[in-house]
Design an enzyme around this catalytic site. Structure first.
Site, PDB file in Angstrom:
ATOM      1  N   HIS A  66       2.510   5.303  -0.525  1.00  0.00           N
ATOM      2  CA  HIS A  66       3.808   5.436   0.150  1.00  0.00           C
ATOM      3  C   HIS A  66       4.926   4.642  -0.536  1.00  0.00           C
ATOM      4  O   HIS A  66       4.839   3.410  -0.619  1.00  0.00           O
ATOM      5  CB  HIS A  66       3.699   4.945   1.595  1.00  0.00           C
ATOM      6  CG  HIS A  66       2.538   5.515   2.334  1.00  0.00           C
ATOM      7  ND1 HIS A  66       2.498   6.829   2.727  1.00  0.00           N
ATOM      8  CD2 HIS A  66       1.370   4.969   2.764  1.00  0.00           C
ATOM      9  CE1 HIS A  66       1.357   7.059   3.370  1.00  0.00           C
ATOM     10  NE2 HIS A  66       0.651   5.944   3.394  1.00  0.00           N
ATOM     11  N   SER A  89       4.409   8.860  -4.371  1.00  0.00           N
ATOM     12  CA  SER A  89       3.985   8.576  -3.000  1.00  0.00           C
ATOM     13  C   SER A  89       2.686   9.323  -2.700  1.00  0.00           C
ATOM     14  O   SER A  89       2.348  10.283  -3.381  1.00  0.00           O
ATOM     15  CB  SER A  89       5.060   9.012  -2.013  1.00  0.00           C
ATOM     16  OG  SER A  89       4.672   8.633  -0.713  1.00  0.00           O
ATOM     17  N   SER A  94       6.671  10.105   3.495  1.00  0.00           N
ATOM     18  CA  SER A  94       6.740   8.652   3.710  1.00  0.00           C
ATOM     19  C   SER A  94       7.713   7.901   2.808  1.00  0.00           C
ATOM     20  O   SER A  94       7.974   6.730   3.026  1.00  0.00           O
ATOM     21  CB  SER A  94       5.341   8.047   3.558  1.00  0.00           C
ATOM     22  OG  SER A  94       4.899   8.207   2.231  1.00  0.00           O
ATOM     23  N   ASP A 152      -4.047   5.541  -2.467  1.00  0.00           N
ATOM     24  CA  ASP A 152      -4.016   5.440  -1.008  1.00  0.00           C
ATOM     25  C   ASP A 152      -4.388   6.798  -0.451  1.00  0.00           C
ATOM     26  O   ASP A 152      -3.559   7.714  -0.414  1.00  0.00           O
ATOM     27  CB  ASP A 152      -2.620   5.012  -0.536  1.00  0.00           C
ATOM     28  CG  ASP A 152      -2.560   4.801   0.979  1.00  0.00           C
ATOM     29  OD1 ASP A 152      -3.476   5.250   1.685  1.00  0.00           O
ATOM     30  OD2 ASP A 152      -1.593   4.181   1.456  1.00  0.00           O
ATOM     31  N   GLU A 213      -6.647   1.905  -0.990  1.00  0.00           N
ATOM     32  CA  GLU A 213      -5.967   1.252   0.125  1.00  0.00           C
ATOM     33  C   GLU A 213      -6.553   1.590   1.495  1.00  0.00           C
ATOM     34  O   GLU A 213      -6.576   0.756   2.386  1.00  0.00           O
ATOM     35  CB  GLU A 213      -4.483   1.672   0.079  1.00  0.00           C
ATOM     36  CG  GLU A 213      -3.618   1.215   1.217  1.00  0.00           C
ATOM     37  CD  GLU A 213      -3.142  -0.232   1.094  1.00  0.00           C
ATOM     38  OE1 GLU A 213      -3.491  -0.883   0.105  1.00  0.00           O
ATOM     39  OE2 GLU A 213      -2.453  -0.701   2.012  1.00  0.00           O
ATOM     40  N   ASN A 238      -9.410  -1.513   1.464  1.00  0.00           N
ATOM     41  CA  ASN A 238      -9.344  -1.309   2.917  1.00  0.00           C
ATOM     42  C   ASN A 238     -10.255  -2.267   3.671  1.00  0.00           C
ATOM     43  O   ASN A 238      -9.884  -2.783   4.717  1.00  0.00           O
ATOM     44  CB  ASN A 238      -9.728   0.126   3.268  1.00  0.00           C
ATOM     45  CG  ASN A 238      -9.612   0.384   4.761  1.00  0.00           C
ATOM     46  OD1 ASN A 238      -8.534   0.364   5.326  1.00  0.00           O
ATOM     47  ND2 ASN A 238     -10.761   0.563   5.419  1.00  0.00           N
ATOM     48  N   LYS A 243      -7.153  -6.809   5.172  1.00  0.00           N
ATOM     49  CA  LYS A 243      -6.487  -5.507   5.169  1.00  0.00           C
ATOM     50  C   LYS A 243      -6.807  -4.789   6.484  1.00  0.00           C
ATOM     51  O   LYS A 243      -5.997  -4.710   7.381  1.00  0.00           O
ATOM     52  CB  LYS A 243      -6.906  -4.683   3.943  1.00  0.00           C
ATOM     53  CG  LYS A 243      -5.949  -3.535   3.623  1.00  0.00           C
ATOM     54  CD  LYS A 243      -6.124  -2.355   4.540  1.00  0.00           C
ATOM     55  CE  LYS A 243      -5.202  -1.213   4.305  1.00  0.00           C
ATOM     56  NZ  LYS A 243      -5.414  -0.117   5.232  1.00  0.00           N
ATOM     57  N   ASP A 247      -3.663  -4.809   8.776  1.00  0.00           N
ATOM     58  CA  ASP A 247      -2.778  -3.649   8.572  1.00  0.00           C
ATOM     59  C   ASP A 247      -3.136  -2.540   9.566  1.00  0.00           C
ATOM     60  O   ASP A 247      -2.290  -2.083  10.351  1.00  0.00           O
ATOM     61  CB  ASP A 247      -2.970  -3.224   7.110  1.00  0.00           C
ATOM     62  CG  ASP A 247      -2.379  -1.899   6.705  1.00  0.00           C
ATOM     63  OD1 ASP A 247      -2.433  -0.944   7.486  1.00  0.00           O
ATOM     64  OD2 ASP A 247      -1.886  -1.799   5.564  1.00  0.00           O
ATOM     65  N   ASN A 248      -4.391  -2.120   9.571  1.00  0.00           N
ATOM     66  CA  ASN A 248      -4.783  -0.996  10.425  1.00  0.00           C
ATOM     67  C   ASN A 248      -4.555  -1.327  11.901  1.00  0.00           C
ATOM     68  O   ASN A 248      -4.129  -0.480  12.688  1.00  0.00           O
ATOM     69  CB  ASN A 248      -6.265  -0.640  10.211  1.00  0.00           C
ATOM     70  CG  ASN A 248      -6.578  -0.301   8.758  1.00  0.00           C
ATOM     71  OD1 ASN A 248      -5.855  -0.701   7.849  1.00  0.00           O
ATOM     72  ND2 ASN A 248      -7.658   0.419   8.540  1.00  0.00           N
ATOM     73  N   CYS A 252      -0.431  -0.930  12.833  1.00  0.00           N
ATOM     74  CA  CYS A 252      -0.267   0.256  13.697  1.00  0.00           C
ATOM     75  C   CYS A 252       0.201  -0.156  15.088  1.00  0.00           C
ATOM     76  O   CYS A 252       0.898   0.602  15.759  1.00  0.00           O
ATOM     77  CB  CYS A 252      -1.566   1.055  13.770  1.00  0.00           C
ATOM     78  SG  CYS A 252      -1.946   1.859  12.197  1.00  0.00           S
ATOM     79  N   HIS A 358      -5.135  10.178   9.211  1.00  0.00           N
ATOM     80  CA  HIS A 358      -4.977  10.561   7.821  1.00  0.00           C
ATOM     81  C   HIS A 358      -4.631  12.028   7.706  1.00  0.00           C
ATOM     82  O   HIS A 358      -5.100  12.854   8.476  1.00  0.00           O
ATOM     83  CB  HIS A 358      -6.265  10.278   7.042  1.00  0.00           C
ATOM     84  CG  HIS A 358      -6.089  10.473   5.572  1.00  0.00           C
ATOM     85  ND1 HIS A 358      -5.333   9.598   4.811  1.00  0.00           N
ATOM     86  CD2 HIS A 358      -6.508  11.430   4.730  1.00  0.00           C
ATOM     87  CE1 HIS A 358      -5.319  10.017   3.567  1.00  0.00           C
ATOM     88  NE2 HIS A 358      -6.025  11.129   3.489  1.00  0.00           N
ATOM     89  N   HIS A 411       4.509   0.125   8.370  1.00  0.00           N
ATOM     90  CA  HIS A 411       4.236  -1.197   8.931  1.00  0.00           C
ATOM     91  C   HIS A 411       5.296  -2.215   8.497  1.00  0.00           C
ATOM     92  O   HIS A 411       5.894  -2.080   7.432  1.00  0.00           O
ATOM     93  CB  HIS A 411       2.895  -1.729   8.416  1.00  0.00           C
ATOM     94  CG  HIS A 411       1.714  -0.915   8.819  1.00  0.00           C
ATOM     95  ND1 HIS A 411       1.705  -0.063   9.887  1.00  0.00           N
ATOM     96  CD2 HIS A 411       0.469  -0.845   8.278  1.00  0.00           C
ATOM     97  CE1 HIS A 411       0.518   0.492   9.985  1.00  0.00           C
ATOM     98  NE2 HIS A 411      -0.250   0.048   9.019  1.00  0.00           N
ATOM     99  N   SER A 419      -2.064  -6.760   2.886  1.00  0.00           N
ATOM    100  CA  SER A 419      -2.731  -5.610   2.243  1.00  0.00           C
ATOM    101  C   SER A 419      -2.476  -5.614   0.739  1.00  0.00           C
ATOM    102  O   SER A 419      -3.395  -5.456  -0.070  1.00  0.00           O
ATOM    103  CB  SER A 419      -2.184  -4.288   2.799  1.00  0.00           C
ATOM    104  OG  SER A 419      -2.308  -4.256   4.174  1.00  0.00           O
ATOM    105  N   GLN A 423      -4.397  -5.791  -2.952  1.00  0.00           N
ATOM    106  CA  GLN A 423      -4.272  -4.782  -4.018  1.00  0.00           C
ATOM    107  C   GLN A 423      -4.073  -5.453  -5.379  1.00  0.00           C
ATOM    108  O   GLN A 423      -4.698  -5.069  -6.369  1.00  0.00           O
ATOM    109  CB  GLN A 423      -3.086  -3.839  -3.740  1.00  0.00           C
ATOM    110  CG  GLN A 423      -3.380  -2.717  -2.759  1.00  0.00           C
ATOM    111  CD  GLN A 423      -4.316  -1.657  -3.340  1.00  0.00           C
ATOM    112  OE1 GLN A 423      -4.804  -1.752  -4.467  1.00  0.00           O
ATOM    113  NE2 GLN A 423      -4.597  -0.649  -2.542  1.00  0.00           N
TER     114      GLN A 423
END
Ligand SMILES: NC(=O)c1ccc[n+]([C@@H]2O[C@H](COP(=O)([O-])OP(=O)(O)OC[C@H]3O[C@@H](n4cnc5c(N)ncnc54)[C@H](O)[C@@H]3O)[C@@H](O)[C@H]2O)c1
Length: 490
Positions: A66, A89, A94, A152, A213, A238, A243, A247-248, A252, A358, A411, A419, A423
């Site tokens: 993204h 992306s 996104s 990703d 990711e 991930n 992460k 992040d998740n 979210c 997804h 996010h 995250s 990476q």
């Protein structure tokens, strides 16, 4: 090197080695990138630690992730560590066009003389454009491909694997595709093959690894590793704790409602919200909806996650139990058809339906489009009313693709810093071991995971307790960590 023109007319500028929607947005993008940097202490610390030594010097890195403000900070961190970077992306909706413009322009560039990173992305790409832009991001000078990929969802990895396979067996490009997306990919690969039949063979000879990711991309990697078809070492970013458990979950928890609110402005309090999937993403979604006063229903296939949801006080039911009652439906499963076209057709009129998992197949959008007599009424970009022949309707967000990136800004920077610090550490590891490692999927060591967390503590004023020698000895730990075994679940 040029390709046949696409069937679609691109709205983007094509000057220079980048394609963005509007370069004049660069100053705005730059100001917002500077704000993001303040909230991304992990990435800024890596610049400070490694900026001098340039450990990524010589590395050609392609990112398919993204193209947001936070990704801009990631890209410029990789560059500061010495890498040569190209970016596209991983989702047609996104891209934040001002972020892309700022990256193309660069800190020292001007509209007449952009000096940034080659970026190929704009908001609302067609599927053909999507694969073309990914293709462009994989082309370094001299007909070379990337050494490393930041992926990703796994599309860059898929394109290379499939492209290479098709060089040996071109007939596979004529196979019937299962989706519009796959049709567009096969069309692109055919063009590439006609132009340069050895492109992917050359690419893979210097491709040393990928860091992935997200959950779905990791599933794809494991599948390839199991079949023995994975070509390179892969680091599963991930499943770094810093992460997926941040992040998740917390990402979210903030960006789901941001997307729903910007798209519809709906009052969430008092509504019935159905969350499909109670993994990391689903847990964050359910918590934020409940926090705002919704009555939350969870659907699950896994008895452990179903029990967790029940113990958190959510009602666990089947989607079909709440079709006539749910006001908001959210998919967060990583699975196909978590909500089928038939279920969409049975929903209460006016229900808002969106996906934060997804791709665009958690909700069966293809099936929805095939319902005889159905009408699509566009309200604004990424918000559509789908009106059934009997006059009832549903409100579909981001065409069933990620609502938090399609309808909002993704996010917040702080969680993306965690995250993306993972990476960068993954890219450093893959580059350092480029001549030694063999194909396979692994996670970063727990020690680095703890380090990522540590880099984010000061910003929040956290005071960490330190083990003294007696305590460390009692627990059988080193006072500097790691503090948990690899099997600990957090
Ligand atoms: N939008 C974002 O910003 C964002 C961020 C992170 C991850 N993701 C994506 O979100 C998806 C979920 O990620 P996660 O980390 O929560 O994965 P996860 O594996 O932790 O959770 C998914 C859950 O869905 C359940 N599930 C699977 N099929 C189901 C079905 N048909 N009905 C009901 N439940 C079902 C699984 O049992 C699991 O508990 C992935 O596709 C991931 O790539 C999106």
């Amino acid at each position: 090197m040029s390709l046949d023109p696409l069937p679609h007319q691109s709205p983007a500028t094509t000057d220079g080695d980048f394609r963005v929607k509007d370069l004049s947005l660069a100053d705005w993008g730059r100001s917002e990138i500077e704000l993001a940097e303040r909230e991304m202490p992990g990435l800024m610390a890596l610049r400070e630690i490694h900026g001098g030594a340039k450990p990524l010097a010589g590395a050609r890195i392609t990112g398919s992730l993204h193209m947001t403000l936070q990704t801009a900070v990631l890209i410029e961190t990789l560059v500061e560590l010495g890498a040569q970077v190209r970016w596209s992306s991983c989702n047609i909706f996104s891209t934040q066009d001002h972020a892309a413009a700022a990256i193309a322009m660069g800190k020292t560039g001007s509209p007449g003389q952009p000096r940034g990173v080659p970026v190929f992305a704009w908001k609302a790409e067609t599927l053909d454009e999507y694969w073309e832009l990914l293709d462009l991001s994989l082309r370094f000078s001299g007909g070379r491909g990337p050494n490393l990929i930041v992926d990703d969802g796994g599309d860059a990895t898929l394109m290379i694997h499939l492209g290479l396979k098709a060089e040996a067996d071109p007939a596979m490009l004529d196979q019937t595709a299962e989706s519009e997306d796959e049709t567009a990919l096969l069309r692109r690969l055919k063009m590439i093959r006609a132009e340069d039949p050895k492109r992917w063979f050359r690419t893979v000879t210097q491709w040393y690894g990928v860091s992935e990711e997200t959950t779905t991309g990791v599933h794809r990697l494991h599948k390839m590793a199991k079949e023995g078809s994975l070509l390179v070492p892969a680091i599963n970013v991930n499943d770094s704790v810093t992460k997926s458990k941040f992040d998740n979950l917390y990402g979210c928890r903030e960006s789901l409602l941001d997307g729903i609110k910007r798209a519809t402005g709906v009052m969430v309090a008092g509504k019935i919200a159905v969350v499909c999937g109670f993994g990391d993403v689903g847990k964050g979604c359910a918590q934020s909806l409940r926090g705002m006063g919704a009555r939350v229903i969870v659907t699950e296939i896994d008895p452990i996650c179903a029990l967790q949801a029940a113990m958190e006080g959510y009602q666990v039911a089947k989607v079909e139990d709440f079709l006539d009652q749910g006001d908001i439906f959210i998919t967060a499963t990583g699975c196909v058809d978590a909500i089928s076209a038939r279920q969409l057709s049975l929903m209460k009129s006016g229900a808002i339906v969106c996906n934060i998992g997804h791709f665009d197949h958690e909700i069966d959008i293809a099936g929805l489009k095939r319902i005889p007599g159905i009408r699509r009424v566009n309200v604004k970009p990424q918000v559509d009313r789908w009106v059934f022949p009997d006059g009832r309707e549903i409100i579909l967000l981001a065409e069933g693709r990620l609502v938090n990136l399609g309808c909002a800004q993704g996010h917040p920077s702080f969680v993306m810093s965690a995250s993306f610090t993972n990476q960068v550490l993954a890219q450093l590891a893959l580059w350092a071991e480029r001549t030694k490692a063999s194909p396979g999927v692994r996670v970063l060591p727990r020690r680095l995971d703890e380090e990522v967390a540590r880099l984010h503590l000061d910003k929040l004023g956290v005071r960490l307790t330190t083990l003294d020698a007696r305590q460390a000895d009692y627990l059988g730990l080193d006072a500097d960590g790691p503090f948990k075994s690899d099997s600990y679940r957090y």
